[in-house]
Write a protein that holds these residues in place. Sequence first.
Motif, PDB file in Angstrom:
ATOM      1  N   ALA A  99       0.837  -1.203   0.000  1.00  0.00           N
ATOM      2  CA  ALA A  99       0.000   0.000   0.000  1.00  0.00           C
ATOM      3  C   ALA A  99       0.869   1.249   0.000  1.00  0.00           C
ATOM      4  O   ALA A  99       0.490   2.273  -0.579  1.00  0.00           O
ATOM      5  CB  ALA A  99      -0.935  -0.008   1.209  1.00  0.00           C
ATOM      6  N   ALA A 100       2.033   1.167   0.612  1.00  0.00           N
ATOM      7  CA  ALA A 100       2.938   2.312   0.675  1.00  0.00           C
ATOM      8  C   ALA A 100       3.987   2.301  -0.434  1.00  0.00           C
ATOM      9  O   ALA A 100       4.405   3.354  -0.899  1.00  0.00           O
ATOM     10  CB  ALA A 100       3.623   2.364   2.036  1.00  0.00           C
ATOM     11  N   THR A 101       4.417   1.126  -0.879  1.00  0.00           N
ATOM     12  CA  THR A 101       5.525   1.067  -1.838  1.00  0.00           C
ATOM     13  C   THR A 101       5.086   1.157  -3.295  1.00  0.00           C
ATOM     14  O   THR A 101       5.937   1.338  -4.170  1.00  0.00           O
ATOM     15  CB  THR A 101       6.363  -0.221  -1.670  1.00  0.00           C
ATOM     16  OG1 THR A 101       5.543  -1.366  -1.942  1.00  0.00           O
ATOM     17  CG2 THR A 101       6.969  -0.307  -0.283  1.00  0.00           C
ATOM     18  N   HIS A 102       3.797   1.073  -3.572  1.00  0.00           N
ATOM     19  CA  HIS A 102       3.389   1.044  -4.985  1.00  0.00           C
ATOM     20  C   HIS A 102       3.698   2.348  -5.724  1.00  0.00           C
ATOM     21  O   HIS A 102       3.729   2.359  -6.950  1.00  0.00           O
ATOM     22  CB  HIS A 102       1.906   0.671  -5.131  1.00  0.00           C
ATOM     23  CG  HIS A 102       0.944   1.724  -4.710  1.00  0.00           C
ATOM     24  ND1 HIS A 102       0.547   1.884  -3.405  1.00  0.00           N
ATOM     25  CD2 HIS A 102       0.283   2.657  -5.428  1.00  0.00           C
ATOM     26  CE1 HIS A 102      -0.325   2.879  -3.338  1.00  0.00           C
ATOM     27  NE2 HIS A 102      -0.494   3.374  -4.559  1.00  0.00           N
ATOM     28  N   ALA A 103       3.954   3.408  -4.998  1.00  0.00           N
ATOM     29  CA  ALA A 103       4.305   4.678  -5.642  1.00  0.00           C
ATOM     30  C   ALA A 103       5.716   5.136  -5.258  1.00  0.00           C
ATOM     31  O   ALA A 103       6.114   6.243  -5.589  1.00  0.00           O
ATOM     32  CB  ALA A 103       3.296   5.750  -5.267  1.00  0.00           C
ATOM     33  N   ALA A 104       6.448   4.274  -4.570  1.00  0.00           N
ATOM     34  CA  ALA A 104       7.770   4.652  -4.065  1.00  0.00           C
ATOM     35  C   ALA A 104       8.813   3.634  -4.499  1.00  0.00           C
ATOM     36  O   ALA A 104       9.561   3.114  -3.689  1.00  0.00           O
ATOM     37  CB  ALA A 104       7.711   4.756  -2.538  1.00  0.00           C
ATOM     38  N   TRP A 105       8.844   3.362  -5.781  1.00  0.00           N
ATOM     39  CA  TRP A 105       9.684   2.269  -6.268  1.00  0.00           C
ATOM     40  C   TRP A 105      11.181   2.548  -6.206  1.00  0.00           C
ATOM     41  O   TRP A 105      11.969   1.639  -6.397  1.00  0.00           O
ATOM     42  CB  TRP A 105       9.275   1.832  -7.664  1.00  0.00           C
ATOM     43  CG  TRP A 105       9.271   2.908  -8.701  1.00  0.00           C
ATOM     44  CD1 TRP A 105      10.356   3.420  -9.359  1.00  0.00           C
ATOM     45  CD2 TRP A 105       8.161   3.596  -9.207  1.00  0.00           C
ATOM     46  NE1 TRP A 105       9.969   4.379 -10.235  1.00  0.00           N
ATOM     47  CE2 TRP A 105       8.609   4.513 -10.166  1.00  0.00           C
ATOM     48  CE3 TRP A 105       6.785   3.538  -8.952  1.00  0.00           C
ATOM     49  CZ2 TRP A 105       7.775   5.363 -10.873  1.00  0.00           C
ATOM     50  CZ3 TRP A 105       5.947   4.379  -9.650  1.00  0.00           C
ATOM     51  CH2 TRP A 105       6.438   5.282 -10.591  1.00  0.00           C
ATOM     52  N   THR A 106      11.595   3.780  -5.906  1.00  0.00           N
ATOM     53  CA  THR A 106      13.027   4.066  -5.790  1.00  0.00           C
ATOM     54  C   THR A 106      13.507   4.065  -4.336  1.00  0.00           C
ATOM     55  O   THR A 106      14.695   4.266  -4.088  1.00  0.00           O
ATOM     56  CB  THR A 106      13.370   5.432  -6.425  1.00  0.00           C
ATOM     57  OG1 THR A 106      12.621   6.457  -5.776  1.00  0.00           O
ATOM     58  CG2 THR A 106      13.076   5.425  -7.919  1.00  0.00           C
ATOM     59  N   ASP A 107      12.609   3.848  -3.408  1.00  0.00           N
ATOM     60  CA  ASP A 107      12.997   3.843  -1.993  1.00  0.00           C
ATOM     61  C   ASP A 107      13.926   2.677  -1.684  1.00  0.00           C
ATOM     62  O   ASP A 107      13.824   1.611  -2.310  1.00  0.00           O
ATOM     63  CB  ASP A 107      11.754   3.746  -1.096  1.00  0.00           C
ATOM     64  CG  ASP A 107      10.980   5.047  -1.015  1.00  0.00           C
ATOM     65  OD1 ASP A 107      11.414   6.038  -1.625  1.00  0.00           O
ATOM     66  OD2 ASP A 107       9.926   5.067  -0.348  1.00  0.00           O
TER      67      ASP A 107
END
Length: 183
Positions: A99-107
């Motif tokens: 839910a949190a990583t689907h838009a933060a793929w460079t984290d």
Amino acid sequence: MLPLPDRAAGLLTAVDCPPRLAAHLRAVHDVAHRLVDRLERDHPSVALDREAVLFGAATHDIGKVLHPGELTGLGSAHEEAGRGLLLDHGVAPRLARFAATHAAWTDPGVVLEDLLVSLADKVWKGRRVADLEDLVVARLAAATGRAAWEEFAALDDLVTALGEDADARLRFQASFPVRPRET
């Protein structure tokens, strides 16, 4: 279009998920299923948590039930809210993370499964994101030992083929109301 995993479907019911959001999650899950099927077929040696990807795709935007303005507009408040909502419903952190990583793929700490959920969330509507696709290619090349250009060509073919059904998936999603009818 494939049905959602039972646990994901039950969670969407429990949080009173709006129909359009449920349709979106189903469309993304369907694309994720096709991505994973192809990767498992073409790269049997690559370690991949299939169930995590499918669950993540089926629940990645669940936080929008808490931020209904993001159902039709931009925003990222649903991401951490979604992770928290899933954790509150007893979902393991390894699954709630999508839910949190689907838009933060460079984290830092993002793994192939996170990238596949992100990719499915773009490809379902025919959208191509070069930076995201490059990350998937790099992960696959590292895992398989194949040249990056080979992985790129294969992924490009797959994403292009998935994009051909985007209009049908968009029509499917649009056939559902954004919010439940008031009674």
